[in-house]
Design a protein around this motif. Structure first.
Motif, PDB file in Angstrom:
ATOM      1  N   THR A  62     -10.376 -30.841 -22.435  1.00 32.89           N
ATOM      2  CA  THR A  62     -11.066 -31.280 -23.668  1.00 32.89           C
ATOM      3  C   THR A  62     -10.184 -32.540 -24.147  1.00 32.89           C
ATOM      4  OG1 THR A  62      -9.878 -30.017 -25.089  1.00 32.89           O
ATOM      5  CG2 THR A  62     -12.351 -29.199 -24.082  1.00 32.89           C
ATOM      6  N   VAL A  63     -11.111 -33.704 -24.647  1.00 31.50           N
ATOM      7  CA  VAL A  63     -10.465 -34.742 -25.262  1.00 31.50           C
ATOM      8  C   VAL A  63     -10.845 -34.750 -26.735  1.00 31.50           C
ATOM      9  CG1 VAL A  63     -10.514 -37.164 -25.069  1.00 31.50           C
ATOM     10  CG2 VAL A  63     -10.878 -35.879 -22.884  1.00 31.50           C
ATOM     11  N   SER A  64      -9.826 -35.026 -27.557  1.00 32.86           N
ATOM     12  CA  SER A  64     -10.043 -34.949 -29.163  1.00 32.86           C
ATOM     13  C   SER A  64      -9.258 -36.051 -29.404  1.00 32.86           C
ATOM     14  CB  SER A  64      -9.649 -33.632 -29.587  1.00 32.86           C
ATOM     15  OG  SER A  64      -9.577 -33.623 -31.055  1.00 32.86           O
ATOM     16  N   GLY A  65      -9.887 -37.255 -29.819  1.00 34.93           N
ATOM     17  CA  GLY A  65      -9.350 -38.478 -30.254  1.00 34.93           C
ATOM     18  C   GLY A  65      -8.161 -38.991 -29.203  1.00 34.93           C
ATOM     19  N   ARG A  67      -5.527 -37.394 -27.948  1.00 39.99           N
ATOM     20  CA  ARG A  67      -5.103 -36.054 -27.363  1.00 39.99           C
ATOM     21  C   ARG A  67      -5.820 -35.416 -26.162  1.00 39.99           C
ATOM     22  NH1 ARG A  67      -0.959 -32.960 -31.211  1.00 39.99           N
ATOM     23  NH2 ARG A  67      -0.162 -34.769 -32.183  1.00 39.99           N
ATOM     24  N   THR A  69      -6.375 -31.883 -24.050  1.00 34.00           N
ATOM     25  CA  THR A  69      -5.858 -30.372 -23.837  1.00 34.00           C
ATOM     26  C   THR A  69      -6.391 -29.967 -22.972  1.00 34.00           C
ATOM     27  OG1 THR A  69      -5.974 -30.170 -26.405  1.00 34.00           O
ATOM     28  CG2 THR A  69      -5.604 -28.167 -25.023  1.00 34.00           C
TER      29      THR A  69
END
Length: 105
Positions: A62-65, A67, A69
């Protein structure tokens, strides 16, 4: 002797299950690290993680901003395969590298 032998066999099976769980967890950690690094560089992270993951593992990126993960979950056989499997997992986080076209899960 009649009571000790079954206890010894049970202890052996529990020990072997624990060793397999630790080995699978180490493989999951390696795969999660590779998946997070690949995705942070703009490469397909799920494909990179699947190459290093243990058999039957599930790789999620997963991509969040800024970062990335990556989580890898894999089943472990318990006590000779007669009981339900347990699942071990590992997670790795990486920062998106500057100058890349963007992370790719």
């Amino acid at each position: 002797m009649a009571a000790g032998l079954p206890a010894l066999v049970l202890l052996l099976l529990v020990g072997l299950t624990a060793v397999e769980a630790v080995t699978t967890r180490a493989g999951c950690l390696d795969a999660a690290r590779e998946a997070a690094l690949a995705a942070s560089r703009g490469d397909p992270g799920s494909a990179a993680g699947a190459q290093h993951a243990p058999a039957g593992a599930d790789v999620t990126v997963t991509v969040s901003g800024d970062r990335v993960t990556a989580t890898v979950r894999a089943p472990v056989r318990t006590l000779g395969g007669r009981l339900p499997r347990i699942t071990v997992s590992a997670t790795a986080v990486a920062a998106v590298e500057p100058g890349t076209p963007g992370p790719w899960p």
